[in-house]
Design an enzyme around this catalytic site. Structure first.
Site, mmCIF file in Angstrom:
data_model
loop_
_atom_site.group_PDB
_atom_site.id
_atom_site.type_symbol
_atom_site.label_atom_id
_atom_site.label_comp_id
_atom_site.label_asym_id
_atom_site.label_seq_id
_atom_site.Cartn_x
_atom_site.Cartn_y
_atom_site.Cartn_z
ATOM 1 N N HIS A 16 0.844 -1.195 0.000
ATOM 2 C CA HIS A 16 0.000 0.000 0.000
ATOM 3 C C HIS A 16 0.877 1.243 0.000
ATOM 4 O O HIS A 16 2.102 1.159 0.101
ATOM 5 C CB HIS A 16 -0.977 0.002 1.189
ATOM 6 C CG HIS A 16 -0.360 0.204 2.532
ATOM 7 N ND1 HIS A 16 -1.034 0.739 3.596
ATOM 8 C CD2 HIS A 16 0.886 -0.058 2.999
ATOM 9 C CE1 HIS A 16 -0.238 0.796 4.655
ATOM 10 N NE2 HIS A 16 0.921 0.308 4.317
ATOM 11 N N CYS A 25 5.889 6.114 4.715
ATOM 12 C CA CYS A 25 4.760 5.316 4.227
ATOM 13 C C CYS A 25 4.008 5.962 3.073
ATOM 14 O O CYS A 25 3.056 5.406 2.555
ATOM 15 C CB CYS A 25 3.809 4.979 5.369
ATOM 16 S SG CYS A 25 4.537 3.851 6.564
ATOM 17 N N HIS A 29 4.929 0.356 -0.380
ATOM 18 C CA HIS A 29 5.663 -0.627 0.417
ATOM 19 C C HIS A 29 4.690 -1.723 0.827
ATOM 20 O O HIS A 29 3.494 -1.625 0.563
ATOM 21 C CB HIS A 29 6.287 0.039 1.648
ATOM 22 C CG HIS A 29 5.270 0.606 2.594
ATOM 23 N ND1 HIS A 29 4.552 1.748 2.323
ATOM 24 C CD2 HIS A 29 4.833 0.162 3.791
ATOM 25 C CE1 HIS A 29 3.721 1.998 3.316
ATOM 26 N NE2 HIS A 29 3.860 1.037 4.226
ATOM 27 N N HIS A 31 3.544 -5.138 3.710
ATOM 28 C CA HIS A 31 3.564 -5.694 5.062
ATOM 29 C C HIS A 31 3.152 -7.161 5.017
ATOM 30 O O HIS A 31 2.376 -7.572 4.156
ATOM 31 C CB HIS A 31 2.588 -4.956 5.975
ATOM 32 C CG HIS A 31 2.912 -3.519 6.170
ATOM 33 N ND1 HIS A 31 3.942 -3.083 6.982
ATOM 34 C CD2 HIS A 31 2.356 -2.396 5.656
ATOM 35 C CE1 HIS A 31 3.994 -1.772 6.965
ATOM 36 N NE2 HIS A 31 3.039 -1.320 6.154
ATOM 37 N N HIS A 75 -1.282 -10.480 -1.544
ATOM 38 C CA HIS A 75 -0.435 -10.127 -2.693
ATOM 39 C C HIS A 75 -1.096 -9.104 -3.621
ATOM 40 O O HIS A 75 -0.911 -9.127 -4.829
ATOM 41 C CB HIS A 75 0.016 -11.380 -3.449
ATOM 42 C CG HIS A 75 1.080 -12.123 -2.707
ATOM 43 N ND1 HIS A 75 0.781 -12.993 -1.686
ATOM 44 C CD2 HIS A 75 2.424 -12.096 -2.813
ATOM 45 C CE1 HIS A 75 1.905 -13.489 -1.202
ATOM 46 N NE2 HIS A 75 2.926 -12.955 -1.851
ATOM 47 N N GLU A 136 0.428 -5.062 11.619
ATOM 48 C CA GLU A 136 1.102 -4.588 10.415
ATOM 49 C C GLU A 136 2.597 -4.912 10.448
ATOM 50 O O GLU A 136 3.189 -5.251 9.428
ATOM 51 C CB GLU A 136 0.873 -3.081 10.295
ATOM 52 C CG GLU A 136 1.457 -2.461 9.064
ATOM 53 C CD GLU A 136 1.120 -0.989 8.956
ATOM 54 O OE1 GLU A 136 -0.016 -0.673 8.538
ATOM 55 O OE2 GLU A 136 1.973 -0.158 9.289
#
Length: 150
Positions: A16, A25, A29, A31, A75, A136
């Site tokens: 995201h 952020c 990137h 998680h 994914h 996260e």
């Protein structure tokens, strides 16, 4: 019979970006999310029922969460539909990538609220969603509790 809470845990990988954010952020990137889903209800007391003694079959809860959350978000890359990243989102889609556009900033806080709404709609009437925990990172998570949202 007592109310019992049961919890099932799930993992999925999602990317995201937080548009307009003033930190790292803002960049795309990903998680390794861990989602804990806790429901509450009374165990089935009918001895002739194949689910006797269960609040809900863990397999049934797994199916709901996989269909509503894991299979969709795993994914994938999630962007706010109003993001300036929309050109990137469209380019990724055109190249065969799984992109999800949502009507919120894809923070853990907003995602866990979205997930709660999706799961609640699929639960049997006798079962209530008690809480969700969306982790996260190893040290950061958001929690949603039904009791906080009455």
């Amino acid at each position: 019979m007592s109310n019992i809470r049961i919890t099932k845990q799930f993992t999925f990988e999602t990317g995201h970006a937080l548009y307009g954010y003033d930190g790292k952020c803002k960049n795309v990137h990903g998680h390794s999310y861990k989602l804990s889903v806790t429901v509450i209800g009374t165990p089935i007391t009918d001895a002739s029922n194949v689910k006797f003694g269960m609040v809900i079959d863990f397999g049934d809860l797994k199916r709901i969460v996989k269909e509503e959350i894991v299979d969709i978000f795993d994914h994938a890359t999630v962007f706010n539909q109003n993001t300036p990243h929309i050109e990137l989102a469209n380019e990724l889609k055109n190249r065969g990538h799984h992109v999800i556009l949502v009507d919120y900033q894809p923070t853990s806080e907003n995602m866990v609220t979205d997930f709660a709404d999706k799961i609640k709609k699929r639960l049997p009437e006798s079962i209530r969603l008690h809480s969700l925990r969306l982790q996260e990172t190893e040290t950061s998570f958001a929690e949603w509790y039904q009791s906080d949202n009455l």
